[in-house]
Design a protein around this motif. Sequence first.
Motif, PDB file in Angstrom:
ATOM      1  N   ASN A 159      56.846  99.923  -8.589  1.00 41.65           N
ATOM      2  CA  ASN A 159      55.811  99.086  -9.509  1.00 41.65           C
ATOM      3  C   ASN A 159      55.120  99.823 -10.370  1.00 41.65           C
ATOM      4  O   ASN A 159      53.908  99.492 -10.506  1.00 41.65           O
ATOM      5  N   SER A 160      55.515 101.013 -10.892  1.00 37.32           N
ATOM      6  CA  SER A 160      54.786 101.648 -11.733  1.00 37.32           C
ATOM      7  C   SER A 160      55.545 101.907 -13.113  1.00 37.32           C
ATOM      8  O   SER A 160      56.754 102.092 -13.151  1.00 37.32           O
ATOM      9  N   ASP A 161      54.832 101.973 -14.103  1.00 34.88           N
ATOM     10  CA  ASP A 161      55.573 101.966 -15.633  1.00 34.88           C
ATOM     11  C   ASP A 161      54.757 103.172 -16.326  1.00 34.88           C
ATOM     12  O   ASP A 161      53.709 103.511 -15.926  1.00 34.88           O
ATOM     13  N   LEU A 162      55.587 103.804 -16.879  1.00 38.09           N
ATOM     14  CA  LEU A 162      55.057 104.973 -17.934  1.00 38.09           C
ATOM     15  C   LEU A 162      54.875 104.398 -19.343  1.00 38.09           C
ATOM     16  O   LEU A 162      55.970 104.077 -19.725  1.00 38.09           O
ATOM     17  N   LEU A 163      53.706 104.046 -19.897  1.00 33.59           N
ATOM     18  CA  LEU A 163      53.761 103.480 -21.351  1.00 33.59           C
ATOM     19  C   LEU A 163      53.320 104.805 -22.321  1.00 33.59           C
ATOM     20  O   LEU A 163      52.607 105.732 -22.191  1.00 33.59           O
ATOM     21  N   ALA A 164      54.015 104.564 -23.382  1.00 34.16           N
ATOM     22  CA  ALA A 164      54.094 105.832 -24.503  1.00 34.16           C
ATOM     23  C   ALA A 164      53.284 105.374 -25.757  1.00 34.16           C
ATOM     24  O   ALA A 164      53.459 104.280 -26.278  1.00 34.16           O
ATOM     25  N   GLU A 165      52.265 106.135 -26.220  1.00 33.48           N
ATOM     26  CA  GLU A 165      51.769 105.973 -27.346  1.00 33.48           C
ATOM     27  C   GLU A 165      52.282 107.018 -28.568  1.00 33.48           C
ATOM     28  O   GLU A 165      52.225 108.279 -28.167  1.00 33.48           O
ATOM     29  N   THR A 166      52.927 106.528 -29.877  1.00 36.93           N
ATOM     30  CA  THR A 166      53.505 107.428 -30.423  1.00 36.93           C
ATOM     31  C   THR A 166      52.840 107.398 -31.915  1.00 36.93           C
ATOM     32  O   THR A 166      53.617 108.083 -32.900  1.00 36.93           O
ATOM     33  N   SER A 167      51.894 106.740 -32.080  1.00 33.10           N
ATOM     34  CA  SER A 167      51.394 106.591 -33.533  1.00 33.10           C
ATOM     35  C   SER A 167      51.075 107.829 -34.280  1.00 33.10           C
ATOM     36  O   SER A 167      51.322 107.955 -35.341  1.00 33.10           O
ATOM     37  N   ASN A 168      50.359 108.769 -33.655  1.00 32.96           N
ATOM     38  CA  ASN A 168      50.104 110.166 -34.069  1.00 32.96           C
ATOM     39  C   ASN A 168      50.820 111.220 -33.467  1.00 32.96           C
ATOM     40  O   ASN A 168      51.409 112.194 -34.088  1.00 32.96           O
ATOM     41  N   HIS A 169      50.552 111.110 -32.221  1.00 32.76           N
ATOM     42  CA  HIS A 169      51.600 112.125 -31.349  1.00 32.76           C
ATOM     43  C   HIS A 169      51.836 111.496 -30.305  1.00 32.76           C
ATOM     44  O   HIS A 169      51.356 110.290 -29.942  1.00 32.76           O
ATOM     45  N   LEU A 170      52.340 112.297 -29.118  1.00 35.37           N
ATOM     46  CA  LEU A 170      52.862 111.481 -27.903  1.00 35.37           C
ATOM     47  C   LEU A 170      51.738 111.856 -26.875  1.00 35.37           C
ATOM     48  O   LEU A 170      51.207 112.512 -26.534  1.00 35.37           O
ATOM     49  N   ALA A 171      51.252 110.247 -26.467  1.00 34.42           N
ATOM     50  CA  ALA A 171      50.494 110.396 -25.153  1.00 34.42           C
ATOM     51  C   ALA A 171      50.982 109.292 -24.555  1.00 34.42           C
ATOM     52  O   ALA A 171      51.825 108.510 -24.716  1.00 34.42           O
ATOM     53  N   PHE A 172      50.627 109.388 -23.092  1.00 33.61           N
ATOM     54  CA  PHE A 172      51.065 108.444 -22.184  1.00 33.61           C
ATOM     55  C   PHE A 172      50.090 107.823 -21.205  1.00 33.61           C
ATOM     56  O   PHE A 172      48.946 108.445 -21.150  1.00 33.61           O
ATOM     57  N   GLU A 173      50.311 106.583 -20.639  1.00 33.40           N
ATOM     58  CA  GLU A 173      49.372 106.197 -19.840  1.00 33.40           C
ATOM     59  C   GLU A 173      50.367 105.391 -18.797  1.00 33.40           C
ATOM     60  O   GLU A 173      51.283 104.556 -19.061  1.00 33.40           O
ATOM     61  N   ALA A 174      49.773 105.447 -17.542  1.00 29.90           N
ATOM     62  CA  ALA A 174      50.521 104.915 -16.291  1.00 29.90           C
ATOM     63  C   ALA A 174      50.049 103.438 -16.220  1.00 29.90           C
ATOM     64  O   ALA A 174      48.779 103.263 -16.327  1.00 29.90           O
TER      65      ALA A 174
END
Length: 778
Positions: free
Chosen positions: A192-207
Amino acid sequence: MKKKFFITLLTTLTLSLAACQTPGIMQKQVQEKSSVNQELNKNKSYAKTDFSFDVDPETFAITITENNQKETVAQPQTTKRVTNLKKTTNEISWTYPDEHLQIAVKKEDEHLAISLTSLTDEDLTFNWPKIDAKNYTLPIAEGKMIPNDQKDWLAYFQQNNELAMSEAFSMSFFTANYEQFAASFVTDETFNSDLLAETSNHLAFEASHHFIGFDKNKTLNYRLYITENDPVAIAKTYQMDRIKTNNFKTLDDKEKENPEIKKMRGAIQIYYWNSRILTEEDINWSKLPEQVDEPIFQWIAELLSQYGEDGSAEYENALAAFKNNEGYQYEKNTLLNSLNYVLLYPQFFNKSIFKQPDETASKLIEKGIDTLSEQDRYTLNKHLLAGALQDLTPPLEQWGKETSVDVFKEMKNAGIENAWIGLPNWANGLMNPAMVKTAADQGYLIGPYDSYQSIQENASIDWNTASFPNEKLYEQATVTKKNGEKVAGFLGKGRKLNPTQIFPDVEERFIGIMQNKIPFNSWFLDTDAAGEIYNDYSPDHQTTQSEDVAGRLKRMDYFNKNGLVVGSEGGNDFASKEMVFSHGIETPVIMWSDPDMRENKESEYYVGSYAALDGGIPTKYKKTVPIKDEYKAIYTDPAYSLPLYKLVYNRSVITSHQWEWDSYKIKGQVAERRMKEYLYNTPPMFHLDKAAWDEHKQDISENAKIWAPFQKAALAHEMTDFTVLTQDRLVQKTQFGDDLVVIANFSDRNYDTDDVKVPDQTALIINHRQQTIIQVKE
C-alpha cells in the motif's frame, strides 16, 4: 549468419571444488560456518548509533546530526495543526487531528523508530517522507545508484512518476545519499505504499502510504538508519533488520527441510521448449500424400473446427498441399502443430475412428475416459494416434526422443552437472514423461511454469493455467476494486484471482498433475513474488494486500512441503523465506510500455511474439534485439547498478533474469552480461530447444564447467564487499567471504595495478589466489 559465443579460459590454476574425503568435507563445512558467523558479526557494525535527531511536528521535518554534520533527511511539508504533543529527551509524539493521524518518533540504539497510525476506519492516504539528496540508493530489481540529475533517469521517472513499491522495489527500504552519511528508511513491508517522483529541477522523491479502512493494522512503521555512504553498509544494515524481525532464512536452512535444493547450487537456468511429442523427424513425409484421405486426418479437422481456437482451415489447406505433393516447411509445421494440439483434447477418442486400439489404449478406455488423469488421457491419445498413423511414424516410444531425451543426455555428457530446467507448461511434461524422467535421472531439477494470477470465464486448453474445474471461482474468488469493478486478468483477459480464496483449487491442480508420479522436482510460480498484489473490496471476502501476500506464501509453502524446489517471478523479498530462486531480480522486464518493443513488428527493437510455428522457442525469447540507449542506464549499465539484493540475500535466494531477457537476448551485451553474472553471482539463463542447444552448446557447456564450482563457492558465504575501482564506475569488484573475489572490467581499456591486471571487457575470478579469466567474444 549465426553468431557463436566462445568463453576463453586463462587459468593459472583451475578453479576447483572437487570432492575430498568425508573428514575433509566436514572440516571444510565447520570452517565455512565459522567464517559466515564472522561475516555476520561484521555486518552488525554498519548502523551508526551516535547520531542525534530533531523533529518539527508542524511540518514533520526530521534533521539528523552525525559527527557534527547536519542533514534534513525528511523535508518539511505544509504546516499542519498539531495536538497532543508530548516530548522527552529521546521521544516525541503528536496528533494531526485534521489528517486523522497519530505520529511517534523514538531514538533506539541503532535507528530512529517512526510510526504513523491511522485514527479512522475510512481509507486514508498520507505522504511522508519527502527526500531530496544528491544521489539515491533504491532496491529497484537488484539495486540502483541514481544521481539526481542524470538525464535518462529523469526521463524514466517523468514517465514513471508513481511506482508501487511492493512491485517496483525488491526490498523494503529506500535511501538518500548525502555528503557525509546515508539515511535509509526501512519499513516492515511496502504494501500500500507508492514512491512519487518530482523531476522539474532535479530528482526528488516522496513516499505515499494508503491506510486501508478495513485493515486491522492501522500503523505504518519506519526505522531510519544512518550509515556510511556506502552500498555495503546500506545493504548489510537492512540485512540485520530482516534478521532481527525474523524475515531471513538461508539456503542451508531451506536445504535441511528439502535436500533437493542442493541441486540448485551451481545450476545454470534453462527454459526448455518442446511443445511437440510428434516431431518433424518422426514423420515419413514421402508416404504422407497417399494417406491424407484416411479417416484420422479428417477426424482431426473436425476436432479443430469444433474446439480449436483458430479453426481447421489452415490445417485442411496443408492436407490439400501434401496431397498434391506441394507440402513444404510451412505445411509441415501446420500439420505437426495440429496433430500435437489435438492430443490435448479430452474429445480425441472416437470409437468409429479408433476401431482397434492397442493394449495400453484398451486398458485406459476400460477405466472410463472421464475418470482418467490428465497424463493418462495424453497417453491414451498418443497410443490412439500412433495406431492410426501406423507406418507413417516410428514406434511411439521413439516420438520426440531426439528433441528432448537425447538433448538432456547430451547436456550431461558435455559436462553440465547442474541445471534447472523449466517447462512452459505442465502439459509438456505430462505429454512426454520420459523427458522429465531423463532430466531427473541426470541429476537436474525440472519443473513446470504454473500460474494462479488470472482466471478465464470459460475453461480452455489454450490457457490451462487460467482455467479451473470449479466454475464458481470466476464470480466468487476474483478481486474487486473499491468502485465495485473487477480487476482484469493478464493482458486484460479474464479476472485476477484472490489467492486467499483458491487454496483448495491449488491442491486439486497439483494432485491432478502429479497423480501418475511424474518426477517433477521443482515448481515455478508466476508473479507470486513479483509484488503485483491487491486490496480486494469484495463484500464477502475483503482482503488486504498483506493477506493477499499471505495467501501466495501459503501456496509456495505447500509446494515446498511437497519436496519441490520453488521459484517465482520477481523475487521481492516478502517471499524470501519461501522461495529458493527467482527470475527477474537481475534483469527485470524491460519497458512494457514501449510500442517499438511490444507492438511495432517492423522495429529493430521489437522483442518478438509468443508464437512458435516450428514448435520450438517463441520469437519473444529467441530473437536477439538491442535496447534503446536511453534504457541502458535504467536496466543494464553497470555504472548505475548495485548488488544490493545479493549483499542481503546471497546465501538465501538464487536470483537470475526475467525469462524474457535471457543471457543471449540483448544484442551487443552478451559479454557484458556474462561478466556481470559472475560479478553478482547470477546464474546464466538460456532458452533452449534442440536447434538452440546445437548452436550454443559449446559456449553453454564450457561456461557451466566454470559456473558450477564458482557458484557453489560463492553461495557458501555472504557477499562481503562491493567496490567501485575506477572513477567512471566501469571496473568493479565483489567479494564472497575472505577468499573469493571477482573483478569485472566493463571498460574498453585494461585495468592494471601492482596487484592485479584485468583486460578490457573481461572478468577475473580469484579463488584462494587461483585465477580464472572470463572473456566472451560476440
